[in-house]
Every structure is written in C-alpha cells, then in structure tokens.
Design a protein around this motif. Structure first.
Motif, mmCIF file in Angstrom:
data_model
loop_
_atom_site.group_PDB
_atom_site.id
_atom_site.type_symbol
_atom_site.label_atom_id
_atom_site.label_comp_id
_atom_site.label_asym_id
_atom_site.label_seq_id
_atom_site.Cartn_x
_atom_site.Cartn_y
_atom_site.Cartn_z
ATOM 1 N N TRP A 189 -5.865 -8.799 -12.059
ATOM 2 C CA TRP A 189 -5.502 -8.813 -10.645
ATOM 3 C C TRP A 189 -4.473 -7.749 -10.284
ATOM 4 N N LEU A 190 -3.811 -7.159 -11.282
ATOM 5 C CA LEU A 190 -2.868 -6.080 -10.985
ATOM 6 C C LEU A 190 -3.541 -4.917 -10.261
ATOM 7 N N GLY A 191 -4.842 -4.777 -10.464
ATOM 8 C CA GLY A 191 -5.568 -3.694 -9.810
ATOM 9 C C GLY A 191 -5.509 -3.765 -8.303
ATOM 10 N N ALA A 192 -5.311 -4.978 -7.758
ATOM 11 C CA ALA A 192 -5.260 -5.118 -6.297
ATOM 12 C C ALA A 192 -4.107 -4.337 -5.704
ATOM 13 N N ALA A 193 -2.986 -4.219 -6.433
ATOM 14 C CA ALA A 193 -1.821 -3.503 -5.903
ATOM 15 C C ALA A 193 -2.116 -2.025 -5.707
ATOM 16 N N SER B 273 24.996 -11.689 1.191
ATOM 17 C CA SER B 273 23.851 -10.955 0.646
ATOM 18 C C SER B 273 23.803 -11.099 -0.870
ATOM 19 N N TYR B 274 22.612 -10.994 -1.410
ATOM 20 C CA TYR B 274 22.396 -10.894 -2.856
ATOM 21 C C TYR B 274 21.436 -9.741 -3.096
ATOM 22 N N ASP B 275 21.785 -8.858 -4.028
ATOM 23 C CA ASP B 275 20.948 -7.708 -4.361
ATOM 24 C C ASP B 275 20.182 -7.977 -5.654
ATOM 25 N N LYS B 276 18.901 -7.723 -5.639
ATOM 26 C CA LYS B 276 18.048 -7.984 -6.798
ATOM 27 C C LYS B 276 18.548 -7.214 -8.013
ATOM 28 N N VAL B 277 18.692 -7.908 -9.127
ATOM 29 C CA VAL B 277 19.222 -7.320 -10.347
ATOM 30 C C VAL B 277 18.107 -6.787 -11.241
ATOM 31 N N HIS B 278 17.074 -7.597 -11.463
ATOM 32 C CA HIS B 278 16.002 -7.232 -12.400
ATOM 33 C C HIS B 278 14.808 -6.685 -11.608
ATOM 34 N N LEU B 279 14.773 -5.378 -11.479
ATOM 35 C CA LEU B 279 13.730 -4.730 -10.687
ATOM 36 C C LEU B 279 12.432 -4.594 -11.486
ATOM 37 N N VAL B 280 11.337 -4.368 -10.757
ATOM 38 C CA VAL B 280 10.020 -4.207 -11.378
ATOM 39 C C VAL B 280 9.812 -2.741 -11.750
ATOM 40 N N PRO B 281 9.690 -2.425 -13.051
ATOM 41 C CA PRO B 281 9.423 -1.028 -13.425
ATOM 42 C C PRO B 281 8.116 -0.536 -12.797
ATOM 43 N N PHE B 282 8.127 0.672 -12.288
ATOM 44 C CA PHE B 282 6.984 1.328 -11.649
ATOM 45 C C PHE B 282 6.674 0.760 -10.270
ATOM 46 N N GLY B 283 7.043 -0.497 -10.009
ATOM 47 C CA GLY B 283 6.840 -1.067 -8.687
ATOM 48 C C GLY B 283 7.998 -0.777 -7.751
ATOM 49 N N GLU B 284 9.236 -0.987 -8.247
ATOM 50 C CA GLU B 284 10.423 -0.802 -7.420
ATOM 51 C C GLU B 284 11.284 0.385 -7.853
ATOM 52 N N TYR B 285 11.076 0.846 -9.056
ATOM 53 C CA TYR B 285 11.789 2.038 -9.532
ATOM 54 C C TYR B 285 11.001 2.643 -10.678
ATOM 55 N N LEU B 286 11.305 3.879 -11.004
ATOM 56 C CA LEU B 286 10.690 4.540 -12.149
ATOM 57 C C LEU B 286 11.710 4.611 -13.280
ATOM 58 N N VAL C 86 2.888 14.165 -11.955
ATOM 59 C CA VAL C 86 1.450 13.949 -11.788
ATOM 60 C C VAL C 86 1.136 13.304 -10.442
ATOM 61 N N GLY C 87 2.130 13.275 -9.557
ATOM 62 C CA GLY C 87 1.888 12.815 -8.193
ATOM 63 C C GLY C 87 2.052 11.334 -7.973
ATOM 64 N N LEU C 88 2.623 10.614 -8.946
ATOM 65 C CA LEU C 88 2.829 9.181 -8.783
ATOM 66 C C LEU C 88 4.243 8.896 -8.312
ATOM 67 N N SER C 89 4.429 7.725 -7.709
ATOM 68 C CA SER C 89 5.745 7.242 -7.315
ATOM 69 C C SER C 89 5.742 5.735 -7.484
ATOM 70 N N GLU C 90 6.894 5.106 -7.268
ATOM 71 C CA GLU C 90 6.929 3.656 -7.264
ATOM 72 C C GLU C 90 6.132 3.139 -6.065
ATOM 73 N N PHE C 91 5.709 1.869 -6.117
ATOM 74 C CA PHE C 91 4.868 1.321 -5.055
ATOM 75 C C PHE C 91 5.628 1.128 -3.745
ATOM 76 N N VAL C 92 6.889 0.739 -3.818
ATOM 77 C CA VAL C 92 7.629 0.497 -2.576
ATOM 78 C C VAL C 92 7.874 1.808 -1.856
ATOM 79 N N SER C 93 7.864 1.726 -0.539
ATOM 80 C CA SER C 93 8.018 2.942 0.271
ATOM 81 C C SER C 93 9.482 3.234 0.531
ATOM 82 N N ILE C 94 10.263 3.299 -0.549
ATOM 83 C CA ILE C 94 11.682 3.639 -0.477
ATOM 84 C C ILE C 94 11.879 4.919 -1.275
ATOM 85 N N PRO C 95 12.315 6.023 -0.652
ATOM 86 C CA PRO C 95 12.512 7.265 -1.414
ATOM 87 C C PRO C 95 13.435 7.038 -2.603
ATOM 88 N N GLY C 96 12.943 7.350 -3.804
ATOM 89 C CA GLY C 96 13.746 7.145 -5.001
ATOM 90 C C GLY C 96 13.721 5.736 -5.536
#
Length: 540
Positions: free
Chosen positions: A96-100, A363-376, A387-397
């Motif tokens: 199901w990861l393919g759906a992302a 506020s609480y800031d997420k500590v354990h981020l998703v590799p490749f999804g939220e950061y590289l 190779v033209g890839l980025s993290e999935f979230v639309s946040i620069p960097g």
C-alpha cells in the motif's frame, strides 16, 4: 480408526516438510516468498491470526533445508531463504505504500518501485540475518523452535532501532489483533509478544520432521498451552465493564476525509478551513446542538495548507466558532525562529492548542520524523536530490525535528502524551518526560494511502501502545481511522476509514502503570536469554 487417521495426517505433513526441506533453486525461493507473504493474512485488516502457523512453520523447514559443507555455506543458504521469506512478508504487508507515490503522480509515480519493491528488499535483510544466525546455532528437535523465535524477535528489535527504526508490521502484530492475546504486551511489549508469536506459530513444524512418535506432540501442546495462558491473562486483565471516564470532558473528533492532493494545495486554504468549521459545528443529535456541549474539539495532523500561527484571519474565524471555554487541538505546520546564517525559519510538524479567543497557547513539535516522507537523511540528501527526488511533504527542505517528547498542557484535560502520525508505531518511545501522562493524543493523516490496508495497520499499532503503557488513546485522522481507545486497547468509539464525520466521546481514565511502562524491553531481553538457554539444554 482415529489413530490411523492421525498417522495419515502426520505422514502428509511429513511429506510437505520434506518437500520444503529438499527444495532447491527457484522452487525453494518461491516457497519462501509465498510462505512469507501468507503472514500478511494475520495482520490488519484481516487479522486472521491463527494463520501465523503457515509462515513460521515453513520458516523452520527452510532453515532445516539450509545445508552446506561448512558453517559459512549453511549460513549463506539460510540467509538466502530468509531473505526471500522476508521479501514476501514485506511485499505483501507494505504494498500500500505505492499509493503515496500516486498523490502527486507527475512527480513521484516513476519512483514507486522504491517504496513497493526496494524497501521490502531492504527490510528482508533483517529476517535473512535471523535465519542465518539461527542456522549457526541450530539444534535438533523442538529446541530449534526457540532458536528461530529468539533470532527473529531479536532481528525485529534491530529493525525497530537501526537507521531511526521502522517497526511496522512486527511479527507480534499477528497476535495483537485479538484484544485478549494483545494484553501480554503490558508485560513484555511488542517484542516480547513477537517472541511468543513466532514460537507458537512455528511449533507445528516438529510434527512434520520428528523421527519418532515419542514426544512428538510436546511442542505443539506447549504452544497451545501458551496460547491459552495468553488468553486467560487477557481475560483476567481486561475489565468486564467499560472503563471509567474523566469527569467534565466532552471530546469532538473531526474527520474531514480530504483528498490528499487537495489538502496541501495552498489555493484551497480558505475552502478547507470553511469545511472544517462547518463540519465541526455539525449537530450529532437533536440534544447535541453543534459545539455547545463540547469541551475539546480535535482536528487531524497538518490540517492546513498554510502556517496557522501566521494567519490571524484564520485564528479569528476559529475563535468566532468556538463557544466559551471550548479548546481546539489541531495539527498544523509551525515556523520556528530563523537561525543565524539561515535564509528561512525551520518548519515543524506540530500539534497546536487554540483557545476560544483564537490564541495559540501551546504547541508540540514532532520529534520522530518519517525518513523520505518528511525529511531526507543528510547522508543521502545530495544523491536523492540529484536524481530529481524530494521528500513527499511540500515544505522546502522538509520538516525540522522537535527537540524532545514533552507533555502537552491542555486546559481541562489531564497531561497529554502527543504523538504525530508515525510516532505512534514505536514501542517504548511514546512516553513523555516528567510525570506520567493521562492519555495519548495521536493526530495523523493517512490520506496518503487511500482505501488500503495501511491505515488499518497504523491504527492497530497505535492501539497496542495503549495496552503497553496502560493509557487511553485519542486518535484523529484526516481520512480515518479516528477513534477513542481505552487503556486496555478496547475501541470505545470510532469513525471508519474513508468517511467524513464527527465523533463525540468521553475520555477514558488511564489504567494502572503497566510492567512494560516501568521495565521497557528488559522483560523481552530476559525472555530471549531463557529461550536460548532452554534450546541449549534440550540440545545437550
């Protein structure tokens, strides 16, 4: 006649075991692949937990068949069988990861094999290592069941910790779908449950390989006794009636069911906020007019395609809808302070608390981020971007990680242990610093994965954290599953996957502090040593 019938069944099982043990080449790889894939049937959403005997029993026979002229060749043969077995398991459990990759298909569809094939191929290295290590210590008879259980459970612990960890679909989750069996996690956690799950599932393997009838039923009967003991412990631990609730708390969970491609489009910001406000104020019954009897309104992770703290108009509109003394708890991206030498501030995936005057008070800031999804990952970032890839979230960097898992203070509620999305799958990492929290607050967005098994698996893992820690769970998801779960893992109220709606519920009280909350994985470590010691004694 019955004895003759049992003998015939044992002969058929022996023939099946021999076929697996003697298989070679692509035939053996195919057997391992299919056997591993069958394990997904025991996971959510099907939860056919008795089928755990298929992958685990075949695993024993695959290691039996890992032969060679020396220790190195036997290790390599077992490693190869374990890799194919693990590849099948992760391929069937994580497809199901393919759906992302299809949410923004123009950017990511070409990279779908990285999630659907390459990730399972990498994860398969962990059971491969377990098979190889087990083969090096492989005894005769039933003792090998304990060796395999210890090796696979240890490899799952490694998978949950190496390279930030990925403890998704740990084998113990095959038993966790049955609420009474899941209660053992309150003593030994997910990894202790995994140790027993593998041993129980693998025990029938001895019926197909025993050289004599003497003692042939010992291991399967012990497995049944263990299963019965787990069930009896669950019956004893789980109260017969509903859990008591926190007085004066009336929660409303809002599940908007927004399409993922629309959710992060900045042009939709106003329309999204309008939808949230309208849905949140919806009457759920003639006696519950809108938000008038609600004390806390909760929205899902990353609720807006804008920074809520920098949108005073949005905060003013929220304040206009909230009745006096009603608090909003919402997921939102949050901007931190711009650091010296940086051109833009860090952006955090956060939970924010808004009072009835439209002021963000916590506020609480997420500590354990998703590799490749939220950061590289830093060591791969340059290569991935080349190779033209980025993290999935639309946040620069990508997102920045929060510094510590701290309790979230919310007026009118006991201390909350905040968990954003992926953070809920890590056993032993969900507790906050300081005094014990009163409940888990899990905001998530599983809209990336559509109507697949992924959201069911995610919810099941979050629910097991309640069993492990003895704390209720309040979970709000964009597309579902939103739910309130008590301290024993029982779902009190829920909204199904893929629907829009609101859910009104009370907040269950926390249960007693569990042994696992106090000891962590020490019980699991002790069980590992006991399993290995008994296997050596039986081999002596």
């Amino acid at each position: 006649m019955r004895r003759d019938g049992d003998g015939a069944r044992l002969m058929r099982l022996a023939a099946l075991a021999e076929a697996v043990i003697l298989a070679w080449g692509w035939r053996k790889r195919l057997i391992a692949l299919v056997a591993g894939a069958s394990g997904a049937l025991a996971l959510p959403p099907l939860d056919l937990w008795p089928l755990i005997i298929i992958p685990m029993t075949v695993a024993v026979w695959l290691v039996d068949g890992a032969v060679g002229t020396g220790r190195g060749s036997r290790f390599r043969a077992a490693f190869a069988a374990g890799w194919w077995w693990g590849f099948g398991f992760f391929l069937a459990g994580l497809w199901w990861l393919g759906a992302a990759f299809l949410v923004e298909a123009d950017k990511f569809a070409w990279a779908m094999p990285l999630g659907v094939v390459v990730l399972p191929a990498f994860l398969a290295l962990f059971p491969a290592l377990a098979f190889g290590a087990a083969r090096l210590a492989w005894p005769q008879g039933a003792g090998r069941i304990l060796v395999l259980a210890a090796a696979l459970a240890a490899s799952e612990w490694l998978r949950g910790h190496v390279l930030t960890g990925f403890p998704w679909n740990v084998y113990g989750m095959m038993l966790a779908g049955e609420i009474h069996l899941a209660q053992f996690a309150s003593l030994a956690g997910l990894y202790g449950l995994t140790l027993l799950a593998v041993a129980i599932g693998a025990a029938p393997a001895v019926l197909g390989t025993a050289k004599t009838r003497a003692g042939i039923w010992t291991a399967p009967l012990l497995a049944l006794a263990t299963l019965a003991g787990l069930f009896a412990f669950g019956l004893w631990r789980v109260p017969a009636g509903p859990s008591p609730v926190v007085a004066g708390v009336a929660l409303r969970l809002m599940q908007p069911n927004l399409p993922q491609d629309a959710k992060f489009n900045g042009r939709n910001g106003e329309a999204i906020l309008n939808r949230y406000l309208e849905l949140s104020d919806r009457a759920t019954s003639p006696t519950t007019p809108g938000l008038q009897r609600v004390t806390h309104l909760i929205w899902p992770e990353s609720a807006f395609p804008f920074l809520l703290g920098r949108e005073p108009r949005a905060l003013a509109r929220i304040a206009a809808v909230l009745p006096p003394d009603v608090t909003l708890i919402t997921g939102a991206a949050r901007a931190g302070e711009t650091l010296p030498g940086e051109s833009r501030p860090p952006i955090y995936n956060a939970i924010q608390v808004v009072n009835d005057e439209g002021v963000i008070v916590a506020s609480y800031d997420k500590v354990h981020l998703v590799p490749f999804g939220e950061y590289l990952p830093p060591f791969l970032e340059r290569l991935i971007r080349s190779v033209g890839l980025s993290e999935f979230v639309s946040i620069p960097g990508g997102f920045a990680a929060g510094r510590a898992r701290l309790p979230l203070a919310i007026k009118g509620l006991p201390g909350a242990a905040p968990l954003i999305c992926y953070e809920a799958v890590f056993p032993g990492e969900v507790a906050v610093r300081g005094p014990r929290a009163g409940f888990f607050l899990n905001l998530t967005n599983d809209g990336w994965f559509g109507q697949t098994s992924g959201p069911y698996q995610h919810f099941a893992q979050a629910r097991l954290r309640s069993v492990e820690e003895g704390l209720p769970l309040v979970r709000v998801a964009n597309t579902g599953i939103s739910a309130v779960v008590d301290a024993y893992g029982r779902t009190v109220a829920s909204l199904p996957l893929g629907v829009e709606g609101v859910l009104d519920a009370a907040l269950p009280r926390p249960g007693p502090t569990t042994f696992y909350a106090w000891a962590g994985d020490l019980v699991f470590a002790g069980m590992l040593l006991v399993f290995l010691a008994i296997s050596r004694l039986r081999a002596a």
